[in-house]
Design a protein around this motif. Structure first.
Motif, mmCIF file in Angstrom:
data_model
loop_
_atom_site.group_PDB
_atom_site.id
_atom_site.type_symbol
_atom_site.label_atom_id
_atom_site.label_comp_id
_atom_site.label_asym_id
_atom_site.label_seq_id
_atom_site.Cartn_x
_atom_site.Cartn_y
_atom_site.Cartn_z
ATOM 1 N N PHE A 134 1.913 17.082 -15.800
ATOM 2 C CA PHE A 134 2.380 16.703 -14.462
ATOM 3 C C PHE A 134 2.587 15.195 -14.384
ATOM 4 N N ASP A 135 1.631 14.449 -14.920
ATOM 5 C CA ASP A 135 1.674 12.997 -14.833
ATOM 6 C C ASP A 135 2.868 12.434 -15.600
ATOM 7 N N ALA A 136 3.109 12.950 -16.796
ATOM 8 C CA ALA A 136 4.234 12.460 -17.597
ATOM 9 C C ALA A 136 5.560 12.748 -16.913
ATOM 10 N N LEU A 137 5.701 13.927 -16.345
ATOM 11 C CA LEU A 137 6.939 14.269 -15.651
ATOM 12 C C LEU A 137 7.106 13.456 -14.379
ATOM 13 N N SER A 138 5.994 13.186 -13.696
ATOM 14 C CA SER A 138 6.076 12.402 -12.466
ATOM 15 C C SER A 138 6.629 11.011 -12.720
ATOM 16 N N GLY A 139 6.467 10.499 -13.941
ATOM 17 C CA GLY A 139 6.983 9.176 -14.257
ATOM 18 C C GLY A 139 8.491 9.107 -14.342
ATOM 19 N N VAL A 140 9.164 10.265 -14.489
ATOM 20 C CA VAL A 140 10.624 10.251 -14.641
ATOM 21 C C VAL A 140 11.352 11.085 -13.597
ATOM 22 N N VAL A 141 10.645 11.905 -12.845
ATOM 23 C CA VAL A 141 11.288 12.737 -11.823
ATOM 24 C C VAL A 141 11.284 11.977 -10.505
ATOM 25 N N PRO A 142 12.446 11.709 -9.918
ATOM 26 C CA PRO A 142 12.485 10.976 -8.654
ATOM 27 C C PRO A 142 12.173 11.870 -7.461
ATOM 28 N N LEU A 143 11.653 11.255 -6.418
ATOM 29 C CA LEU A 143 11.406 11.969 -5.160
ATOM 30 C C LEU A 143 12.713 12.021 -4.380
ATOM 31 N N LEU A 144 13.232 13.223 -4.156
ATOM 32 C CA LEU A 144 14.546 13.381 -3.540
ATOM 33 C C LEU A 144 14.495 13.883 -2.117
ATOM 34 N N THR A 145 13.314 14.255 -1.602
ATOM 35 C CA THR A 145 13.247 14.783 -0.239
ATOM 36 C C THR A 145 12.187 14.064 0.578
ATOM 37 N N ARG A 146 12.399 14.079 1.882
ATOM 38 C CA ARG A 146 11.390 13.648 2.840
ATOM 39 C C ARG A 146 11.231 14.773 3.863
ATOM 40 N N VAL A 147 10.255 15.623 3.603
ATOM 41 C CA VAL A 147 9.952 16.740 4.485
ATOM 42 C C VAL A 147 8.468 16.664 4.826
ATOM 43 N N TYR A 148 8.113 16.883 6.075
ATOM 44 C CA TYR A 148 6.745 16.710 6.553
ATOM 45 C C TYR A 148 5.755 17.441 5.646
ATOM 46 N N PRO A 149 4.674 16.791 5.170
ATOM 47 C CA PRO A 149 4.109 15.532 5.668
ATOM 48 C C PRO A 149 4.639 14.262 4.999
ATOM 49 N N ASN A 150 5.663 14.385 4.148
ATOM 50 C CA ASN A 150 6.225 13.194 3.500
ATOM 51 C C ASN A 150 7.344 12.567 4.328
ATOM 52 N N GLY A 151 7.644 13.147 5.460
ATOM 53 C CA GLY A 151 8.682 12.668 6.359
ATOM 54 C C GLY A 151 8.564 13.424 7.655
ATOM 55 N N SER A 152 9.517 13.231 8.560
ATOM 56 C CA SER A 152 9.419 13.894 9.867
ATOM 57 C C SER A 152 10.167 15.217 9.919
ATOM 58 N N ALA A 153 11.074 15.479 8.977
ATOM 59 C CA ALA A 153 11.869 16.710 8.986
ATOM 60 C C ALA A 153 11.019 17.908 8.577
ATOM 61 N N ASP A 154 11.454 19.105 8.989
ATOM 62 C CA ASP A 154 10.789 20.325 8.517
ATOM 63 C C ASP A 154 11.717 21.067 7.556
#
Length: 651
Positions: free
Chosen positions: A336-356
């Motif tokens: 998980f950690d190795a992949l997290s270093g190269v996979v970008p965050l492409l969404t903002r959906v609650y709780p990471n943003g206000s959208a559902d």
């Protein structure tokens, strides 16, 4: 379109190499089971008569013969839980569609479904994680009659989908599809819900006001609309090819949702029919999409990539590992950690943003997201799915999931090209314009053990914390300390004795509102726990799933009040700043959980607590799965190896 990213390729190969012996054993077992053709043909006449005694005449005559496939329906329906209430209508629709496709469908069995939203902060939450394994066992029992040539699993929420999948993998020689109910329509905006919860935590509003807000949030049949574990489930079932394209986030009770149910039934009937036609066992996996061939190393890596790209639930750092082990595949947090270093965050959906999730779906949803990840070289396109050849004869693998379902004027279902541009760049973005360049999930390691941190919802300046520890063994004790004004300072709140062997590893959502209040007051705060937070992990930096857990003398039990703790996700560090000799000489504190092991059925789960592996091993209670020791040498899990030293390497 880029070639497969080298890190994705490297991690996949690392998992494949690590899993070779256990995966080969699993595939040998499942492929051997596929040789016999129609399952019921091996039953005695008495067995078979029992199996179809309650059927209508048409289905009974079909099952007497040896030509038509029989599809099992396994459902998590109950009418108390909003996410599962719509499933009541599915079995008759599935049975009708299966008959039209030349097959039979029987309701094989139900599985329990509990809601973490109802049990949150209550004693029943201590059964939540173990309910996954109960569901897996119940799925196996439903399928144990050996009457079936394929299956459809109906489930949505946190432990239910992983449990159904683990159980179905025991019958991996058969094709399976999964069907959700879809999210409820949007209610009270998530920002407003969070604001009201925080006001209640500060004592500024009463319970009636809070209940009214919660009732406006959770208000109708369907899945909760925030991007927690339930909706993360739907994402990874689609990205692993076990939903039909676009099936995850259509609302319940709509014509399109019913059409997707019918199409899923037809699809499994076709796949199962192809399997039964190969009576001599030759080419048993060709065009039949058996579950064991779909859930391979590539599919699991795709699921992890999807989780990281969407900022999904931390529960899946446990569940995906357990699913993998049920298929002979050995994921761990380093992957998980190795992949997290190269996979970008492409969404903002609650709780990471206000959208559902409804907003996400409208903005392009999974079809757009999957397309972007394919174009960025971050997904294995060449996987097997239940949709191979469905959208068009030459569309196979994950390319089918770039299409979206649509009803024509005549009511017929078809798949059309999905969106190629985001409908709202505040919710979902292209792969070359991400919200952040990493996946927002990191593994931390140190003298306190191994843990995961979800950083995607935490402001960068709040992620690294070094402060004195304030130690609790119940979340209620932390809340009392907060209400008494004892926490108005920089601190690392340590809530230990919450692992699977101690009390079933409950989620600890009650902790977030008071910790957010302290952070908003200007204090530097973090949480360290061997418990869970899940998809609702929020704005406070939190090292969760600490492994080995404190119960049984894990290193968290060596921590003392006031010890300085450093949590630095970017550096991958979780440590007590204590002299090494002093640390080694300390006697671990006794973690007494006996008082919390009875009531609400908890006394029935003592065997589960005793048998459970640690979080990084999937918190599994089944024997016979392959583990690893300190030198990463495969070992069989048995009662004698259930110790922290045997389970957790590389700390």
């Amino acid at each position: 379109m880029q070639d497969l990213h080298p890190t994705v390729a490297d991690v996949t190969e690392r998992v494949r190499a690590r899993s070779r012996a256990s995966r080969d054993a699993y595939l040998t077992r499942t492929r051997a089971a596929a040789v016999r053709g129609p399952r019921r043909s091996a039953l005695s006449c008495s067995n078979l008569a029992h199996g179809f005694a309650a059927c209508n005449l048409h289905d009974k005559n079909a099952l007497k013969g040896d030509q038509q496939a029989n599809v099992a329906i396994v459902s998590a329906y109950n009418d108390m839980l909003s996410a599962h209430q719509p499933l009541a209508a599915y079995p008759p629709i599935i049975q009708e569609a299966a008959r039209a496709a030349g097959a039979v469908a029987q309701f094989a069995g139900g599985v329990p479904a509990m809601c973490d939203g109802v049990t949150q902060g209550q004693a029943g939450m201590e059964l939540s994680l173990f309910s996954r394994d109960v569901i897996a066992l119940s799925t196996a029992i439903a399928l144990s009659h050996d009457m079936f040539d394929g299956g459809i699993c109906l489930g949505v929420c946190d432990k239910i989908v992983p449990g159904l999948l683990i159980g179905a993998l025991g019958f991996g020689h058969l094709p399976f599809a999964f069907l959700p109910a879809g999210p409820m329509p949007s209610g009270l905006p998530n920002k407003e819900k969070a604001r009201i919860r925080q006001l209640y935590a500060e004592g500024k509003i009463d319970r009636a006001t809070l209940l009214e807000a919660e009732s406006q949030s959770y208000h109708s049949p369907g899945t909760c609309t925030f991007y927690g574990t339930a909706n993360s489930n739907q994402m990874f079932m689609e990205i692993m090819g076990l939903h039909l394209p676009g099936a995850s986030f259509e609302n319940p009770g709509t014509p399109l949702r019913e059409a997707l149910v019918r199409a899923t039934a037809r699809r499994v009937a076709v796949l199962a029919g192809r399997a039964t036609a190969r009576r001599d066992g030759t080419d048993v996996d060709a065009d039949t999409a058996p579950l064991a061939e779909i859930i391979d190393e590539r599919a699991l890596i795709n699921a992890v990539v999807g989780l990281l790209a969407t900022g999904g639930s931390t529960n899946h750092t446990i569940h995906l590992i357990a699913i993998g082990r049920a298929a002979g595949i050995r994921l761990d947090w380093d992957d998980f950690d190795a992949l997290s270093g190269v996979v970008p965050l492409l969404t903002r959906v609650y709780p990471n943003g206000s959208a559902d999730v409804n907003h996400f779906h409208a903005a392009g949803g999974l079809a757009y997201l999957i397309g972007q990840l394919i174009d960025g070289g971050l997904l294995h396109r060449d996987v097997r799915t239940i949709a191979d050849g469905l959208v068009a004869p030459d569309v196979r693998g994950l390319d089918a999931y770039r299409y979206v379902p649509q009803l024509g004027d005549d009511g017929a279902l078809a798949w059309v090209d999905g969106p190629t541009a985001s409908g709202d760049a505040d919710i979902v973005r292209p792969v070359d314009e991400p919200f952040q360049t990493t996946g927002g999930l990191q593994r931390v390691v140190g003298n306190l053990g191994r843990a995961v941190v979800k950083t995607s919802a935490v402001d960068p300046e709040q992620r690294a914390i070094e402060a004195p520890a304030m130690i609790f063994e119940r979340q209620e004790d932390l809340i009392r300390a907060f209400q008494a004004g004892e926490m108005n300072r920089d601190l690392v709140a340590v809530v230990r004795g919450q692992g699977p062997r101690a009390n079933g590893m409950p989620e600890l959502h009650k902790l977030m509102p008071p910790l957010r209040v302290l952070q908003d007051r200007g204090h530097r705060v973090a949480l360290v726990t061997d418990g869970r937070l899940s998809g609702a992990s929020g704005r406070v930096s939190a090292a969760i799933h600490v492994t080995p857990e404190a119960f049984g003398d894990g290193p968290l039990a060596r921590l003392r009040e006031g010890d300085v703790v450093r949590l630095d996700p970017a550096a991958g560090v979780l440590e007590a700043r204590v002299d090494a000799q002093e640390w080694a000489a300390r006697t671990p504190a006794s973690i007494d959980r006996e008082a919390f092991r009875s009531g609400l059925g908890r006394e029935l789960f003592s065997t589960f607590r005793h048998a459970s592996t640690g979080a990084e091993m999937g918190a599994m209670t089944f024997g016979g799965f392959v583990a690893h020791d300190r030198d990463d040498v495969p070992v069989e899990i048995d009662a004698s190896s259930r110790t922290p030293e045997g389970f957790y390497a590389r700390a």
